[in-house]
Structures are given as structure tokens and as C-alpha cells.
Design a protein around this motif. Structure first.
Motif, short mmCIF file in Angstrom:
data_model
loop_
_atom_site.label_atom_id
_atom_site.label_comp_id
_atom_site.label_asym_id
_atom_site.label_seq_id
_atom_site.Cartn_x
_atom_site.Cartn_y
_atom_site.Cartn_z
N ASP A 130 0.80 -1.22 0.00
CA ASP A 130 0.00 0.00 0.00
C ASP A 130 0.84 1.27 0.00
O ASP A 130 0.30 2.37 -0.14
N GLU A 165 -9.52 5.63 0.20
CA GLU A 165 -9.11 4.58 -0.74
C GLU A 165 -8.64 5.16 -2.07
O GLU A 165 -7.92 4.50 -2.81
N ARG A 188 -5.33 2.97 -3.72
CA ARG A 188 -4.63 1.90 -3.02
C ARG A 188 -4.59 0.67 -3.93
O ARG A 188 -5.53 0.38 -4.67
N THR A 232 -5.12 -2.73 -5.25
CA THR A 232 -6.01 -3.88 -5.07
C THR A 232 -6.10 -4.61 -6.39
O THR A 232 -5.58 -4.15 -7.42
#
Length: 404
Positions: free
Chosen positions: A24, A188, A240, A242
Motif C-alpha cells: 500500500d 481509498e 490503493r 487492489t
């Protein structure tokens, strides 16, 4: 190989010892939007930086007769758009760039309702927060019902809205602030927008400092003598990491800053070198793995020297192998938006694997003949790039991106 092992292998190929625990730290660039003197969109930006066909014309919305220069860079006119000098001009550029970047991110990642912040880099506090136009934009309304650039987008920022204003380094600093918001888990997704217009205050202020050059920005040239300012709206969506966001255009690996200068209107190489070292350390990347630099390089007599000396201090014998490019010869100096639009060019360079040259090198300063100013093909397509921004008062910022 496990997923974690694959991530480590990819990361080590660019000199970043990444693990699941610190993935992250490197947000993903998922969306880009830009309005520059080259036109609307990243393709127009790329073409302008390749060919130098940006829109530069005489300033007519205020008196420049006593400044010694009359020319600035403008986003090409569109039907219904507020004209230069109108109070809605800056929010218009902001709106168009942000919405384009968000649309680009949605196309890449799908519709994702996640906490989102806005970080704004600008030198113009008068054209943004606090004005009627700004309030209308944040409320999702258009202050001009018949405007051709309707509709204003509804508010998307359910996280912090932060404004950064440290002169020409504002757009790059905004990227660093966004990275910290994501690393700290505040949101996010962050939309970073660097935006500025050609204002009377900025134009005359820079003229009083003898910073403006009638011949425009001439980075690394023997005839460099100052800058030509431009307007721009440039937005980047950072998220972030993902499964939904990777792969994106690139990863923002790290950033660093310093506030150091012995003279308010010029950078010192020590301050620039500190920002570069801090960015590489934050990115967990060795200096020897850096293979592209989009330099601040505005074409001032002392600034270009300080920046290249700083890079020499950090990179040493490797510097001649690293393309060091300035896009200001093509775009002009986009003021508070410079760091963001130059970051977009860095990301596009990594994503496309092509290095565009610094324009106007016909009379390059001979002391830099040994350097690759983008006029020679690199040994390989770059995978780790840095953009550098320097602002009045000694504000220096460097941001590191990687292709993955």
C-alpha cells in the motif's frame, strides 16, 4: 510462484523490495485527465511535447505593455467555455480535468464507490476555494445554466479536500500529500489536480522578478533567460493497490521534499539534491535504478544549473545514461499545475516506453553535451522515472514512479 512472490519479483526488477505488508506504500495511477496548451486529453499533451505545437498567444485580458513580454500559453478555446480572465476559468479547468481523470479511472477499474479525497495544487487562491464559482462546483451546480460545459459533476469527494499552494512545486506536493493520505488509510482514492490560469497578479509578479522571457522557456539552452507562463488543468487518480486497480498506468513509489534556498527566486542544488535523495529513499529505490527524469528545468540561468548539479551529486557517473527531459519548452511553465502535468508526462513515458526529447536543443549549453537530454535513445525503455519541481522560496519536490 505465489502471488506474494510474484509481487516481490516484479518489484525487485525496479529496485523496490516490496512485500504484501508494504504494497500500500505505492499507490496505483488509475486515471489521467488534462487540458494544456496542447489541447484536451493525454494524446494532445503528448503531441505537443513531441512537436511543440502548443497554443501560445498574446495576453489580452489585462495590460502587459510594461512587462517586456506579451505571450502566454492557453488551453485552446472551446464553445461555451469561460474565457481567460473570467472568474469561472479556473474551476472550469479543474472540473474538466478531474472529471476526465475519474472517467478514465472508471473505464479501467469499473464503477467503484470508495472514499475519495481531492488534493488541489494551485498558486491562485482567488480563483478557487471561497468564491461563488467554487461553492457552486462543490455543490454540484453550474453558476452558468446555459454554459456549454455543463453539467457540473456532483460532489465526489467524501474524504478531505486539501489545497496546496507552495508556488511552482504545488502540483508535485499535492501528489505527495495524496500518497500520504492513501498510506495512512484515510481514504481509498485521491484525485490530485494541479490547476492554474494566467492571472494579472502572477504575470506582473513574475515580470517584477525579471523571470519572464519573451522568447519562452528554453531549457538547457545557451540562450535560456527565463520562463513563459501557461494555464493548465491536470488531474491524476491515485488508488490503493487492489486487484481492481492493478495494473494501472504506473505506481507512485515515493516522494521527498526540502525547503532550502539562499535566494528566494532561484533553487540551490543542495536543496534539490535533498528532495531527490528523500524521494528515492521513500521509494526504496537505489539511485542507480533511476532511468528517466522529467526535470523542472524552466530555462532560467541559475535554475537549470542547480538542478543538473543536484542530479550529478545523487547519480554520479550514471547521470549521462539517464534521459533528463524538460517539457516546459513545449508547454511553457504551468505554474502550480506544472508538477502534476509533468508527472502525467512521466507516467505516460513509463507506460509507453518512449522518451520524448527536450525541444529546442539546437543551441544547447555545451557544458551539458555529455548528457542525454532526451535527444538520444535510452539503453532500454525506462521503468523507473522521477519528476522534479522547484518553487519560489526554496520549495523542492521529487516524485518517483515505476512502470509496475
Amino acid at each position: 510462484m505465489s502471488t506474494a512472490g510474484a509481487k516481490v519479483a516484479r518489484a525487485e526488477s525496479v529496485g523496490v523490495a516490496e512485500t504484501e505488508a508494504d504494497a500500500d506504500r505505492a499507490p496505483v495511477v488509475t486515471g489521467l485527465g488534462v487540458l494544456s496548451p496542447g489541447g484536451v486529453g493525454t494524446e494532445a499533451l503528448w503531441r505537443a511535447c513531441r512537436s511543440g505545437d502548443g497554443e501560445f498567444r498574446e495576453v489580452t485580458h489585462f495590460d502587459v505593455s510594461r512587462t517586456g513580454t506579451r505571450i502566454a500559453g492557453f488551453v485552446p478555446a472551446e464553445p461555451g467555455a469561460p474565457a481567460p480572465g473570467e472568474v469561472a476559468r479556473l474551476p472550469y479547468l479543474l472540473h474538466r480535468a478531474v472529471m476526465a481523470a475519474l472517467a478514465d479511472a472508471r473505464e479501467r477499474t469499473g464503477v467503484r464507490e470508495v472514499p475519495t479525497a481531492l488534493v488541489l495544487g494551485t498558486t491562485d487562491s482567488g480563483g478557487c476555494p471561497g468564491t461563488e464559482v467554487w461553492r457552486a462546483w462543490t455543490e454540484g451546480n453550474s453558476p452558468h445554466p446555459n454554459a456549454g460545459w455543463q453539467p457540473y459533476g456532483p460532489p465526489f469527494a467524501d474524504g478531505p479536500v486539501v489545497q496546496v499552494g507552495n508556488a511552482s512545486a504545488a502540483g508535485a506536493t499535492a501528489l505527495g500529500v495524496a500518497t500520504d493520505l492513501l498510506r495512512d488509510g484515510v481514504v481509498e482514492r485521491v484525485v490530485v489536480c494541479g490547476v492554474d490560469t494566467v492571472t494579472e497578479t502572477a504575470f506582473h509578479g513574475l515580470a517584477s522578478l525579471r523571470t519572464l522571457n519573451p522568447r519562452g522557456c528554453r531549457p538547457f539552452s545557451t540562450r535560456r533567460a527565463g520562463i513563459r507562463i501557461s494555464e493548465c488543468g491536470a488531474a491524476m487518480v491515485l488508488e490503493r493497490a487492489t486487484a481492481a486497480t492493478t495494473p494501472g498506468y504506473a505506481r507512485l513509489r515515493g516522494w521527498g521534499s526540502s525547503n532550502e534556498a539562499s535566494q528566494a527566486a532561484r533553487p540551490d542544488y543542495e536543496g534539490v539534491a535533498k528532495a531527490v535523495r528523500r524521494a528515492l529513499a521513500d521509494a526504496r529505490t537505489e539511485p542507480g535504478l533511476l532511468d528517466y527524469v522529467n526535470a523542472h528545468a524552466a530555462g532560467t540561468r541559475h535554475g537549470d544549473i542547480a538542478e543538473l548539479r543536484a542530479l550529478d551529486e545523487v547519480l554520479g557517473d550514471r547521470l549521462p545514461k539517464v534521459p533528463v527531459v524538460s517539457t516546459k519548452a513545449a508547454l511553457g511553465h504551468c505554474q502550480g499545475a506544472a508538477g502534476t502535468v509533468e508527472a502525467i508526462m512521466t507516467v505516460l513515458t513509463l507506460a509507453r516506453g518512449e522518451v520524448l526529447p527536450t525541444l529546442g536543443l539546437e543551441d544547447r549549453d555545451p557544458r551539458w553535451d555529455h548528457l542525454n537530454l532526451g535527444d538520444r535513445p535510452p539503453e532500454a525503455p525506462p521503468s523507473v522515472g522521477m519528476t522534479i519541481s522547484c518553487g519560489l522560496g526554496g520549495s523542492n519536490v521529487a516524485v518517483v514512479f515505476s512502470r509496475d
